[in-house]
Design a protein around this motif. Structure first.
Motif, PDB file in Angstrom:
ATOM      1  N   GLU A   1       0.755  -1.133  -0.009  1.00 12.28           N
ATOM      2  CA  GLU A   1       0.108  -0.021   0.272  1.00 12.28           C
ATOM      3  C   GLU A   1       0.919   1.441   0.385  1.00 12.28           C
ATOM      4  O   GLU A   1       0.545   2.165  -0.764  1.00 12.28           O
ATOM      5  N   LEU A   2       1.950   1.316   0.800  1.00 13.17           N
ATOM      6  CA  LEU A   2       2.706   2.426   0.942  1.00 13.17           C
ATOM      7  C   LEU A   2       3.455   2.600  -0.341  1.00 13.17           C
ATOM      8  O   LEU A   2       3.566   3.847  -0.891  1.00 13.17           O
ATOM      9  N   ASP A   3       3.977   1.511  -1.273  1.00 10.51           N
ATOM     10  CA  ASP A   3       4.571   1.597  -2.424  1.00 10.51           C
ATOM     11  C   ASP A   3       3.532   2.409  -3.411  1.00 10.51           C
ATOM     12  O   ASP A   3       3.942   3.097  -4.049  1.00 10.51           O
ATOM     13  N   ALA A   4       2.402   1.800  -3.453  1.00 12.38           N
ATOM     14  CA  ALA A   4       1.285   2.236  -4.259  1.00 12.38           C
ATOM     15  C   ALA A   4       1.093   3.823  -4.031  1.00 12.38           C
ATOM     16  O   ALA A   4       0.931   4.608  -4.868  1.00 12.38           O
ATOM     17  N   VAL A   5       1.179   4.388  -2.765  1.00 15.18           N
ATOM     18  CA  VAL A   5       0.974   5.628  -2.265  1.00 15.18           C
ATOM     19  C   VAL A   5       2.046   6.406  -2.709  1.00 15.18           C
ATOM     20  O   VAL A   5       1.764   7.327  -3.796  1.00 15.18           O
ATOM     21  N   ASN A   6       3.272   5.943  -2.663  1.00 16.39           N
ATOM     22  CA  ASN A   6       4.377   6.652  -3.378  1.00 16.39           C
ATOM     23  C   ASN A   6       4.320   6.893  -4.950  1.00 16.39           C
ATOM     24  O   ASN A   6       4.772   7.896  -5.340  1.00 16.39           O
ATOM     25  N   ARG A   7       3.634   6.015  -5.526  1.00 19.63           N
ATOM     26  CA  ARG A   7       3.652   5.991  -6.910  1.00 19.63           C
ATOM     27  C   ARG A   7       2.313   6.763  -7.348  1.00 19.63           C
ATOM     28  O   ARG A   7       2.158   7.031  -8.650  1.00 19.63           O
ATOM     29  N   MET A   8       1.789   7.103  -6.413  1.00 18.33           N
ATOM     30  CA  MET A   8       0.347   7.877  -6.731  1.00 18.33           C
ATOM     31  C   MET A   8      -0.600   6.739  -7.476  1.00 18.33           C
ATOM     32  O   MET A   8      -1.212   7.323  -8.382  1.00 18.33           O
ATOM     33  N   ASP A   9      -0.550   5.549  -7.239  1.00 23.82           N
ATOM     34  CA  ASP A   9      -1.250   4.520  -7.972  1.00 23.82           C
ATOM     35  C   ASP A   9      -2.467   4.046  -7.513  1.00 23.82           C
ATOM     36  O   ASP A   9      -2.520   3.360  -6.489  1.00 23.82           O
ATOM     37  N   ALA A  10      -3.587   4.947  -7.694  1.00 24.61           N
ATOM     38  CA  ALA A  10      -5.047   4.446  -7.191  1.00 24.61           C
ATOM     39  C   ALA A  10      -5.171   2.819  -7.370  1.00 24.61           C
ATOM     40  O   ALA A  10      -5.668   2.292  -6.394  1.00 24.61           O
ATOM     41  N   ASP A  11      -5.112   2.315  -8.731  1.00 27.34           N
ATOM     42  CA  ASP A  11      -5.407   0.824  -8.934  1.00 27.34           C
ATOM     43  C   ASP A  11      -4.545   0.040  -7.761  1.00 27.34           C
ATOM     44  O   ASP A  11      -4.992  -0.886  -7.245  1.00 27.34           O
ATOM     45  N   GLY A  12      -3.220   0.461  -7.653  1.00 26.80           N
ATOM     46  CA  GLY A  12      -2.380  -0.304  -6.608  1.00 26.80           C
ATOM     47  C   GLY A  12      -2.986  -0.364  -5.643  1.00 26.80           C
ATOM     48  O   GLY A  12      -2.893  -1.261  -4.502  1.00 26.80           O
TER      49      GLY A  12
ATOM     50  N   ILE B   1      -7.547  -3.207  -0.780  1.00 32.12           N
ATOM     51  CA  ILE B   1      -8.541  -2.737   0.302  1.00 32.12           C
ATOM     52  C   ILE B   1      -9.735  -3.661   0.332  1.00 32.12           C
ATOM     53  O   ILE B   1      -9.958  -4.053  -0.703  1.00 32.12           O
ATOM     54  N   HIS B   2     -10.256  -3.459   1.530  1.00 33.01           N
ATOM     55  CA  HIS B   2     -11.578  -4.163   1.622  1.00 33.01           C
ATOM     56  C   HIS B   2     -12.529  -3.285   1.203  1.00 33.01           C
ATOM     57  O   HIS B   2     -12.245  -2.134   0.964  1.00 33.01           O
ATOM     58  N   PRO B   3     -13.711  -3.865   0.642  1.00 34.19           N
ATOM     59  CA  PRO B   3     -14.879  -2.985   0.217  1.00 34.19           C
ATOM     60  C   PRO B   3     -15.256  -1.972   1.052  1.00 34.19           C
ATOM     61  O   PRO B   3     -15.788  -0.805   0.644  1.00 34.19           O
ATOM     62  N   ASP B   4     -15.352  -2.251   2.461  1.00 35.60           N
ATOM     63  CA  ASP B   4     -15.663  -1.024   3.469  1.00 35.60           C
ATOM     64  C   ASP B   4     -14.301  -0.371   3.999  1.00 35.60           C
ATOM     65  O   ASP B   4     -14.658   0.254   5.143  1.00 35.60           O
ATOM     66  N   TYR B   5     -13.431  -0.121   3.180  1.00 35.38           N
ATOM     67  CA  TYR B   5     -12.156   0.605   3.417  1.00 35.38           C
ATOM     68  C   TYR B   5     -12.321   2.184   3.913  1.00 35.38           C
ATOM     69  O   TYR B   5     -13.281   2.809   3.279  1.00 35.38           O
ATOM     70  N   GLU B   6     -11.848   2.482   5.169  1.00 39.10           N
ATOM     71  CA  GLU B   6     -11.884   3.745   5.605  1.00 39.10           C
ATOM     72  C   GLU B   6     -10.358   4.270   5.651  1.00 39.10           C
ATOM     73  O   GLU B   6      -9.418   3.515   5.983  1.00 39.10           O
ATOM     74  N   PHE B   7      -9.961   5.322   5.086  1.00 43.02           N
ATOM     75  CA  PHE B   7      -8.676   5.961   4.950  1.00 43.02           C
ATOM     76  C   PHE B   7      -8.571   7.263   5.525  1.00 43.02           C
ATOM     77  O   PHE B   7      -9.384   8.168   5.182  1.00 43.02           O
ATOM     78  N   VAL B   8      -7.448   7.517   6.284  1.00 38.22           N
ATOM     79  CA  VAL B   8      -7.539   8.773   7.018  1.00 38.22           C
ATOM     80  C   VAL B   8      -5.880   9.386   6.960  1.00 38.22           C
ATOM     81  O   VAL B   8      -5.250   8.996   7.925  1.00 38.22           O
ATOM     82  N   PRO B   9      -5.720   9.791   5.786  1.00 34.66           N
ATOM     83  CA  PRO B   9      -4.157  10.171   5.592  1.00 34.66           C
ATOM     84  C   PRO B   9      -3.914  11.565   6.582  1.00 34.66           C
ATOM     85  O   PRO B   9      -4.891  11.940   7.029  1.00 34.66           O
ATOM     86  N   ILE B  10      -2.810  11.923   6.691  1.00 36.01           N
ATOM     87  CA  ILE B  10      -2.382  12.879   7.704  1.00 36.01           C
ATOM     88  C   ILE B  10      -3.239  14.316   7.323  1.00 36.01           C
ATOM     89  O   ILE B  10      -3.612  14.963   8.249  1.00 36.01           O
ATOM     90  N   MET B  11      -3.476  14.704   6.154  1.00 38.10           N
ATOM     91  CA  MET B  11      -4.068  16.230   5.959  1.00 38.10           C
ATOM     92  C   MET B  11      -5.661  15.810   6.311  1.00 38.10           C
ATOM     93  O   MET B  11      -6.203  16.704   6.819  1.00 38.10           O
ATOM     94  N   ALA B  12      -5.967  14.595   5.839  1.00 40.18           N
ATOM     95  CA  ALA B  12      -7.544  14.340   6.242  1.00 40.18           C
ATOM     96  C   ALA B  12      -7.779  14.580   7.715  1.00 40.18           C
ATOM     97  O   ALA B  12      -8.700  14.805   8.276  1.00 40.18           O
ATOM     98  N   ALA B  13      -6.693  13.800   8.515  1.00 43.46           N
ATOM     99  CA  ALA B  13      -6.930  13.693   9.823  1.00 43.46           C
ATOM    100  C   ALA B  13      -7.071  15.098  10.594  1.00 43.46           C
ATOM    101  O   ALA B  13      -7.684  15.237  11.242  1.00 43.46           O
ATOM    102  N   LEU B  14      -6.339  16.091   9.730  1.00 48.54           N
ATOM    103  CA  LEU B  14      -6.267  17.482  10.425  1.00 48.54           C
ATOM    104  C   LEU B  14      -7.445  18.031  10.236  1.00 48.54           C
ATOM    105  O   LEU B  14      -8.037  19.039  11.048  1.00 48.54           O
ATOM    106  N   GLU B  15      -8.212  17.626   8.952  1.00 48.64           N
ATOM    107  CA  GLU B  15      -9.506  18.255   8.774  1.00 48.64           C
ATOM    108  C   GLU B  15     -10.551  17.582   9.200  1.00 48.64           C
ATOM    109  O   GLU B  15     -11.890  17.946   8.908  1.00 48.64           O
ATOM    110  N   GLY B  16     -10.357  16.263   9.697  1.00 50.80           N
ATOM    111  CA  GLY B  16     -11.655  15.375  10.089  1.00 50.80           C
ATOM    112  C   GLY B  16     -12.201  14.768   8.976  1.00 50.80           C
ATOM    113  O   GLY B  16     -13.317  14.377   9.121  1.00 50.80           O
ATOM    114  N   HIS B  17     -11.416  14.626   7.966  1.00 50.00           N
ATOM    115  CA  HIS B  17     -12.073  13.902   6.652  1.00 50.00           C
ATOM    116  C   HIS B  17     -11.736  12.486   6.602  1.00 50.00           C
ATOM    117  O   HIS B  17     -10.771  12.016   6.997  1.00 50.00           O
TER     118      HIS B  17
END
Length: 141
Positions: free
Chosen positions: A12-23, A28-44
């Motif tokens: 997953e981190l490798d795909a993040v570094n490539r900005m590879d959405a398909d990767g 991910i699980h169908p019910d995946y929830e993702f809170v990256p750092i900027m989203a955490a600051l914004e409550g998203h």
């Protein structure tokens, strides 16, 4: 040798570094929830494949590059904790962020990522994982 859960996080981190959405979506699980750092600051919270694609689009619009540099991984059974740092350069401002501490916490369900959260405060990440630095000393790195 890495556990299946740690390999999943590295993928997953490798795909993040490539900005590879398909990767990213492949892990991910169908019910995946993702809170990256900027989203955490914004409550998203980004949800599912559509959320991953939205996040990638936003990152590409705002950052020239955004790279995760994990250094240590801990398999906690249904969770994986990783410590490292990230670096990025703003697309418009050119501002460089380098060496920003990161703690990544991922919840694994059925061999897929169910939830992901990034913390800049290690203690906050440890608390969310329900472990202490002392607990980690007994785990393989």
């Amino acid at each position: 040798m890495d556990s299946d859960n740690i390999r999943l996080i590295k993928q997953e981190l490798d795909a993040v570094n490539r900005m590879d959405a398909d990767g990213m979506i492949a892990a991910i699980h169908p019910d995946y929830e993702f809170v990256p750092i900027m989203a955490a600051l914004e409550g998203h919270v980004y949800r599912g494949a559509d959320g991953v694609r939205q996040w990638i689009g936003e990152m590409q619009a705002h950052w020239e590059y955004f790279e995760c540099w994990p250094e240590r991984f801990y398999d906690l059974g249904d969770r994986v904790l990783a410590f490292g740092h990230w670096r990025a350069r703003g697309r418009v401002s050119g501002v460089v962020v380098d060496g920003q501490p990161a703690t990544w916490l991922a919840w694994v369900q059925d061999g897929q990522l169910r939830r992901w959260r990034t913390y800049t405060d290690r203690d906050e990440g440890l608390q969310a994982a329900g472990v202490t630095e002392q607990d980690l000393l007994d785990l393989p790195v």
